[in-house]
Write a protein that holds these residues in place. Structure first.
Motif, PDB file in Angstrom:
ATOM      1  N   LEU A 184       0.826  -1.207   0.000  1.00  0.00           N
ATOM      2  CA  LEU A 184       0.000   0.000   0.000  1.00  0.00           C
ATOM      3  C   LEU A 184       0.862   1.260   0.000  1.00  0.00           C
ATOM      4  O   LEU A 184       0.547   2.228  -0.686  1.00  0.00           O
ATOM      5  N   ALA A 185       1.958   1.248   0.761  1.00  0.00           N
ATOM      6  CA  ALA A 185       2.761   2.474   0.860  1.00  0.00           C
ATOM      7  C   ALA A 185       4.173   2.175   1.322  1.00  0.00           C
ATOM      8  O   ALA A 185       4.430   1.209   2.045  1.00  0.00           O
ATOM      9  N   VAL A 186       5.081   3.049   0.889  1.00  0.00           N
ATOM     10  CA  VAL A 186       6.455   3.068   1.387  1.00  0.00           C
ATOM     11  C   VAL A 186       6.691   4.456   1.959  1.00  0.00           C
ATOM     12  O   VAL A 186       6.585   5.462   1.248  1.00  0.00           O
ATOM     13  N   ILE A 187       6.982   4.511   3.241  1.00  0.00           N
ATOM     14  CA  ILE A 187       7.189   5.789   3.923  1.00  0.00           C
ATOM     15  C   ILE A 187       8.689   5.982   4.139  1.00  0.00           C
ATOM     16  O   ILE A 187       9.338   5.165   4.796  1.00  0.00           O
TER      17      ILE A 187
ATOM     18  N   MET B  49      -0.675   7.034   0.344  1.00  0.00           N
ATOM     19  CA  MET B  49      -1.193   5.830   0.980  1.00  0.00           C
ATOM     20  C   MET B  49      -2.707   5.882   1.113  1.00  0.00           C
ATOM     21  O   MET B  49      -3.420   4.930   0.764  1.00  0.00           O
ATOM     22  N   VAL B  50      -3.206   6.999   1.622  1.00  0.00           N
ATOM     23  CA  VAL B  50      -4.652   7.148   1.793  1.00  0.00           C
ATOM     24  C   VAL B  50      -5.361   7.121   0.445  1.00  0.00           C
ATOM     25  O   VAL B  50      -6.411   6.477   0.288  1.00  0.00           O
ATOM     26  N   ALA B  51      -4.787   7.801  -0.539  1.00  0.00           N
ATOM     27  CA  ALA B  51      -5.392   7.827  -1.875  1.00  0.00           C
ATOM     28  C   ALA B  51      -5.482   6.418  -2.464  1.00  0.00           C
ATOM     29  O   ALA B  51      -6.518   6.029  -3.030  1.00  0.00           O
TER      30      ALA B  51
ATOM     31  N   LEU C 127      -8.172   4.379  -0.865  1.00  0.00           N
ATOM     32  CA  LEU C 127      -9.514   4.784  -1.317  1.00  0.00           C
ATOM     33  C   LEU C 127      -9.738   4.494  -2.803  1.00  0.00           C
ATOM     34  O   LEU C 127     -10.763   4.874  -3.354  1.00  0.00           O
ATOM     35  N   GLY C 128      -8.778   3.830  -3.425  1.00  0.00           N
ATOM     36  CA  GLY C 128      -9.000   3.351  -4.783  1.00  0.00           C
ATOM     37  C   GLY C 128      -8.306   4.100  -5.899  1.00  0.00           C
ATOM     38  O   GLY C 128      -8.458   3.751  -7.069  1.00  0.00           O
ATOM     39  N   GLU C 129      -7.534   5.149  -5.569  1.00  0.00           N
ATOM     40  CA  GLU C 129      -6.820   5.884  -6.620  1.00  0.00           C
ATOM     41  C   GLU C 129      -5.578   5.113  -7.071  1.00  0.00           C
ATOM     42  O   GLU C 129      -4.970   4.377  -6.292  1.00  0.00           O
ATOM     43  N   ASP C 130      -5.223   5.310  -8.321  1.00  0.00           N
ATOM     44  CA  ASP C 130      -4.029   4.674  -8.875  1.00  0.00           C
ATOM     45  C   ASP C 130      -2.856   5.643  -8.727  1.00  0.00           C
ATOM     46  O   ASP C 130      -2.726   6.603  -9.490  1.00  0.00           O
TER      47      ASP C 130
END
Length: 268
Positions: A206-209, A240-242, A245-248
């Motif tokens: 989902l994300a790399v911080i 990450m939040v985007a 919520l389904g954004e590419d």
């Protein structure tokens, strides 16, 4: 009906509470009524990161024990509309949490909120298991280190076996969040590459911080990192939040894929 999202990891100090605060803030900024609950009874750090520590009158345990109502215990964030915080108790231990009590609170919150974010304590004992028990989705937070990833793998086992969804024969949607990522150290083989972590845990990224002193500065200032403006860590949490919520959104703040420590150890 609200979506219950647990932010979890077996190892302490990986950034669960930092991620919970920014994730909940981002959901609220996107227009979703969101509450974030601190399950770390006895320690209580979420209120500090959210900057509401002086506004805590009643807490999660008070609500479970029916010593206060949710209306009395919920703290509305003054900076972000639609965002609420339910603090943990500093004076009780984790035995004050009960499955029936947690279920009642989550069911009551589900009537009014779109998202319930559960900030799990470290470890795999009672507090952590209750934080994940009623989850629909999970953010697995890990540092790119072997011990952290191994502990996260243990947590994945609990999500698959010790939750309400597991008992019902259903699965929790799992998302990987890699924190404190430093591409320069990956290139030197001093930490795992993102590909290594994904290969071990086998869940969607989902994300790399990125590693950043801004994270500590934000915590000391009582502000979620996501609210700091156009700095890499804040932008990574926004992405990450985007994505959630389904954004590419393409992944930023990491170099071209390179094998890190695992690749060097095993000749990949």
């Amino acid at each position: 009906m609200a979506q219950v999202v647990v932010v979890t990891s077996g190892k302490g100090g990986v950034g669960k509470t930092t991620t919970s605060a920014s994730f909940a803030t981002g959901l609220a900024q996107a227009g979703h009524k969101t509450v974030v609950i601190d399950f770390d009874v006895g320690l209580r750090n979420l209120d500090l990161i959210m900057g509401v520590e002086r506004r805590v009158v009643f807490d999660f345990v008070n609500v479970i024990a029916k010593e206060a109502t949710l209306k009395q215990a919920l703290i509305r964030d003054k900076r972000v509309e639609n965002l609420y915080i339910l603090a943990a108790s500093q004076t009780r231990d984790k035995d004050a949490l009960t499955e029936a009590g947690v279920k009642r609170v989550i069911e009551e919150l589900s009537k009014d909120f779109d998202y319930i974010v559960c900030d799990s304590p470290a470890g795999i004992e009672k507090g952590a298991q209750l934080a994940m028990h009623f989850a629909d989705q999970a953010l697995i937070v890990t540092n790119p280190e072997v011990s952290s990833v191994r502990d996260s793998d243990r947590v994945l086992g609990l999500l698959a076996s010790k939750t309400a969804k597991a008992a019902a024969g259903e699965t929790i949607t799992e998302h990987l969040v890699v924190t404190r990522y430093d591409p320069a150290r990956v290139a030197k083989g001093e930490m795992l590459a993102v590909d290594d972590v994904q290969e071990i845990l086998a869940i969607d990224l989902l994300a790399v911080i990125p590693e950043s002193t801004d994270v500590l500065n934000a915590s000391n200032a009582g502000s979620p990192v996501i609210a700091l403006g156009e700095i890499p860590a804040a932008e990574a949490y926004k992405d990450m939040v985007a994505r959630f919520l389904g954004e590419d959104k393409p992944h930023r703040f990491l170099e071209a894929t390179k094998k890190g420590l695992m690749g060097r150890l095993f000749g990949g």
